[in-house]
Motif scaffolding. Structure first.
Motif, mmCIF file in Angstrom:
data_model
loop_
_atom_site.group_PDB
_atom_site.id
_atom_site.type_symbol
_atom_site.label_atom_id
_atom_site.label_comp_id
_atom_site.label_asym_id
_atom_site.label_seq_id
_atom_site.Cartn_x
_atom_site.Cartn_y
_atom_site.Cartn_z
ATOM 1 N N GLU A 1 36.504 24.709 34.597
ATOM 2 C CA GLU A 1 36.637 26.019 34.858
ATOM 3 C C GLU A 1 35.453 26.447 35.753
ATOM 4 O O GLU A 1 34.402 26.202 35.446
ATOM 5 N N ALA A 2 35.902 27.021 36.778
ATOM 6 C CA ALA A 2 34.923 27.686 37.827
ATOM 7 C C ALA A 2 34.002 28.327 37.132
ATOM 8 O O ALA A 2 32.466 28.221 37.731
ATOM 9 N N GLY A 3 34.199 29.429 36.351
ATOM 10 C CA GLY A 3 33.291 30.176 35.813
ATOM 11 C C GLY A 3 32.224 29.228 34.923
ATOM 12 O O GLY A 3 30.774 29.810 35.111
ATOM 13 N N VAL B 1 18.901 38.970 42.941
ATOM 14 C CA VAL B 1 19.813 39.638 42.220
ATOM 15 C C VAL B 1 21.161 38.612 42.510
ATOM 16 O O VAL B 1 21.476 38.446 43.671
ATOM 17 N N LEU B 2 21.600 38.105 41.148
ATOM 18 C CA LEU B 2 22.987 37.364 41.082
ATOM 19 C C LEU B 2 24.201 38.233 40.919
ATOM 20 O O LEU B 2 24.244 38.868 39.914
ATOM 21 N N ASP B 3 24.849 38.300 41.831
ATOM 22 C CA ASP B 3 26.172 39.560 41.708
ATOM 23 C C ASP B 3 27.272 38.520 41.350
ATOM 24 O O ASP B 3 27.971 37.962 42.337
ATOM 25 N N ARG B 4 27.601 38.267 40.052
ATOM 26 C CA ARG B 4 28.832 37.265 39.730
ATOM 27 C C ARG B 4 29.958 38.002 39.706
ATOM 28 O O ARG B 4 30.252 38.956 38.751
ATOM 29 N N GLN B 5 31.081 37.826 40.352
ATOM 30 C CA GLN B 5 32.240 38.376 40.767
ATOM 31 C C GLN B 5 33.476 37.335 40.422
ATOM 32 O O GLN B 5 34.430 37.213 41.453
ATOM 33 N N LEU B 6 33.325 36.821 39.321
ATOM 34 C CA LEU B 6 34.528 35.761 39.166
ATOM 35 C C LEU B 6 35.497 36.269 38.116
ATOM 36 O O LEU B 6 35.053 37.326 37.323
ATOM 37 N N PRO B 7 36.783 36.233 38.222
ATOM 38 C CA PRO B 7 37.522 36.662 36.907
ATOM 39 C C PRO B 7 36.937 36.518 35.533
ATOM 40 O O PRO B 7 36.713 35.382 35.424
ATOM 41 N N GLU B 8 37.380 37.585 34.694
ATOM 42 C CA GLU B 8 37.049 37.458 33.157
ATOM 43 C C GLU B 8 37.679 36.352 32.468
ATOM 44 O O GLU B 8 37.322 35.377 31.749
ATOM 45 N N THR C 1 31.887 35.099 44.596
ATOM 46 C CA THR C 1 33.396 35.726 44.408
ATOM 47 C C THR C 1 34.475 34.534 44.365
ATOM 48 O O THR C 1 34.008 33.359 44.767
ATOM 49 N N ALA C 2 35.590 35.079 43.832
ATOM 50 C CA ALA C 2 36.866 34.234 43.621
ATOM 51 C C ALA C 2 38.049 35.085 43.871
ATOM 52 O O ALA C 2 38.046 35.853 43.443
ATOM 53 N N GLU C 3 38.902 34.472 44.279
ATOM 54 C CA GLU C 3 40.314 34.554 44.636
ATOM 55 C C GLU C 3 41.281 33.668 44.518
ATOM 56 O O GLU C 3 41.093 32.558 44.799
ATOM 57 N N PRO D 1 45.887 37.712 36.508
ATOM 58 C CA PRO D 1 45.494 38.519 37.616
ATOM 59 C C PRO D 1 43.906 38.036 37.879
ATOM 60 O O PRO D 1 43.468 37.497 37.196
ATOM 61 N N VAL D 2 43.750 38.534 39.029
ATOM 62 C CA VAL D 2 42.264 38.148 39.312
ATOM 63 C C VAL D 2 41.507 39.539 39.356
ATOM 64 O O VAL D 2 41.492 40.387 40.303
ATOM 65 N N ALA D 3 40.758 39.753 37.991
ATOM 66 C CA ALA D 3 40.003 40.949 37.827
ATOM 67 C C ALA D 3 38.597 40.751 37.960
ATOM 68 O O ALA D 3 38.079 39.902 37.417
ATOM 69 N N GLU D 4 38.281 41.195 39.056
ATOM 70 C CA GLU D 4 36.435 40.701 39.437
ATOM 71 C C GLU D 4 35.796 41.810 38.741
ATOM 72 O O GLU D 4 36.098 43.099 38.556
#
Length: 490
Positions: A314-316, A336-343, A379-381, A473-476
């Motif tokens: 699991e990438a997260g 600052v770490l901006d974590r934008q992976l899907p919930e 980020t992740a897509e 869905p990829v909800a960032e």
């Protein structure tokens, strides 16, 4: 006006002229002439008309026979034959058209022959063996280099690949490529595999299907054998040397670190200058120890046989583990770490520990080059259609020049203009990232960031896990975690 129309007008003109002549002759016969004289005059006129028609048709038949003869000669391969008819004749335009066609065919055949000769010379001069199969899976042609890697009894022509080269895997790949001559095979009809032909002889075989999109009869396969035995041997020697040297270095490095730490802890009354010397010794010993560990890890991964087909991570969660390990470095620079992976998480086909190492190496690189107090985004897509997940680590640092973006993934390579400003880098982190990602069927690349994240943008892709829900869905999210300095946290 076309040749057939001209010929028809000429024939009609001759008929009219002969008829008019016959009628005119009858007008000159005296009225006092007897019946016999009149019949004789008409008979002569008819004889004259017949002679004219005979001459005309004989001329046409000779011209037509010559056209037929030249056409048959051209059809039989004599492309130098030409029609030589009188200018202005009935078949003059046809003769010119046939001659033009013959000249065009001769030029095309000459070009094809020259190209075939050049291609044959190239194939004969290649060190790589080449096999060409027809639609039935039989050898259509081969170059002389094949005899050096797979000696056969007699000619390989007309045989199946397994009769020439004892490799069932190669035969099955050829059969798979030829199974559907008009359908797509892995997108491009190209396959690469590695096979062993004899003791210590390894070949990388590139197979390309011919006639993609055509009829099954046009299908075929071209195989090119690249000898990679020497490359593999050198790679093995290099890995063994690196593993042996680094293994031998671990014991003295451990001793150096242990003694330096012991002296620092046991002698707090040391002079500041001596303590500074010991700190430098310990710092460089830790740096060397990390380099040894990286070299050993890279050697172990290169000796592996490939990723497990059941690997899943699991990438997260892997990113969270990497963030915990990089936290002290981030705290020291107020990042600052901006974590934008899907919930909902992104499950990929990758070993969990190695995915954590990929994240950690990329984060350490971003922390090292990012300005103090700047932001790092992860980020992740996902692309369910292609079955691929793409991740990125973005920073606000100076970025990487375009001419060096491929080389940063080489062992021990560092961008020269930042070397003196970034202590602690072993030059192996990105090489390890590249090896892990490619070992799991993905790829890694770097480009210039956009917008606010204008530094380096490291991207890597991995196959989605088989059990992953393609409709997720990829909800960032934009959850920011600020790493406070020790002074701020106290």
């Amino acid at each position: 006006m076309s040749g057939s129309a001209t010929l028809g007008l000429r024939a009609a003109g001759v008929c009219v002229a002969v008829t008019a002549l016959a009628l005119a002759v009858s007008q000159f016969v005296p009225e006092t002439a007897g019946r016999a004289q009149r019949l004789a005059v008409h008979a002569g006129a008819l004889a004259l008309a017949g002679a004219v028609f005979w001459f005309f048709t004989r001329r046409l038949s000779r011209s037509l026979a010559e056209v037929i003869a030249v056409a048959r000669a051209i059809g039989s391969g004599d492309y130098r034959r030409r029609l030589h008819l009188s200018p202005g004749g009935e078949f003059a335009e046809l003769a010119e058209a046939v001659n033009h066609m013959a000249r065009g065919i001769e030029a095309n055949i000459s070009t094809i022959t020259d190209q075939k000769t050049q291609l044959q010379a190239i194939l004969d001069g290649m060190r790589e063996a080449v096999l060409v199969l027809d639609a039935a899976g039989r050898v259509r042609s081969a170059n002389p280099a094949l005899g050096r890697i797979a000696p056969t009894v007699g000619s390989p022509l007309g045989r199946r690949p397994i009769e020439v080269i004892a490799s069932p895997e190669l035969q099955m790949t050829c059969d798979r490529l030829l199974a559907d001559g008009a359908g797509p095979v892995e997108g491009s009809g190209a396959v690469t595999l590695e096979t062993q032909l004899g003791p210590g002889r390894f070949y990388e075989v590139s197979l390309v299907r011919l006639g993609i999109g055509g009829t099954p009869a046009e299908a075929g396969v071209v195989m090119v054998f690249h000898d990679v035995s020497e490359t593999r041997q050198l790679s093995r020697v290099r890995r063994d040397f690196a593993a042996n040297v680094t293994h031998e270095l671990r014991t003295p490095l451990t001793s150096i670190k242990g003694y330096a730490e012991t002296v620092l802890a046991a002698a707090p009354e040391l002079a500041p200058e001596k303590r500074r010397f010991l700190d430098v010794i310990l710092k460089n010993a830790n740096h060397m120890s990390k380099m040894v560990d990286d070299i050993l890890n890279l050697a172990r991964m290169e000796d592996g046989q490939g990723a497990s087909p059941d690997a899943r991570a699991e990438a997260g969660a892997a990113l969270a583990d990497a963030i915990r390990e990089c936290e002290p470095q981030g705290q020291a620079r107020r990042l600052v770490l901006d974590r934008q992976l899907p919930e909902g998480g992104v499950a990929v086909a990758c070993d969990s520990g190695q995915l954590t190492q990929v994240w950690r190496n990329l984060l350490e690189n971003a922390i090292r080059f990012g300005p103090e107090g700047s932001r790092i985004a992860m980020t992740a897509e996902t692309d369910p259609v292609r079955g691929v997940a793409t991740f990125a680590v973005l920073d606000q640092g100076p970025g990487i020049p375009p001419e060096e973006r491929q080389r940063v993934f080489e062992r021990f390579y560092r961008v020269e203009r930042h070397r003196s400003k970034t202590p602690g880098s072993t030059g192996l982190g990105l090489a390890i990232v590249k090896h892990i990602v490619e070992r799991h069927g993905g790829r890694v690349w770097v480009e210039r960031g956009r917008g606010e994240m204008s530094g380096a943008a490291f991207h890597f892709s991995l196959p989605l896990a088989r059990t992953a829900d393609p409709a997720a869905p990829v909800a960032e999210t934009a959850t920011e975690a600020r790493l406070a300095t020790p002074a701020q946290s106290s």
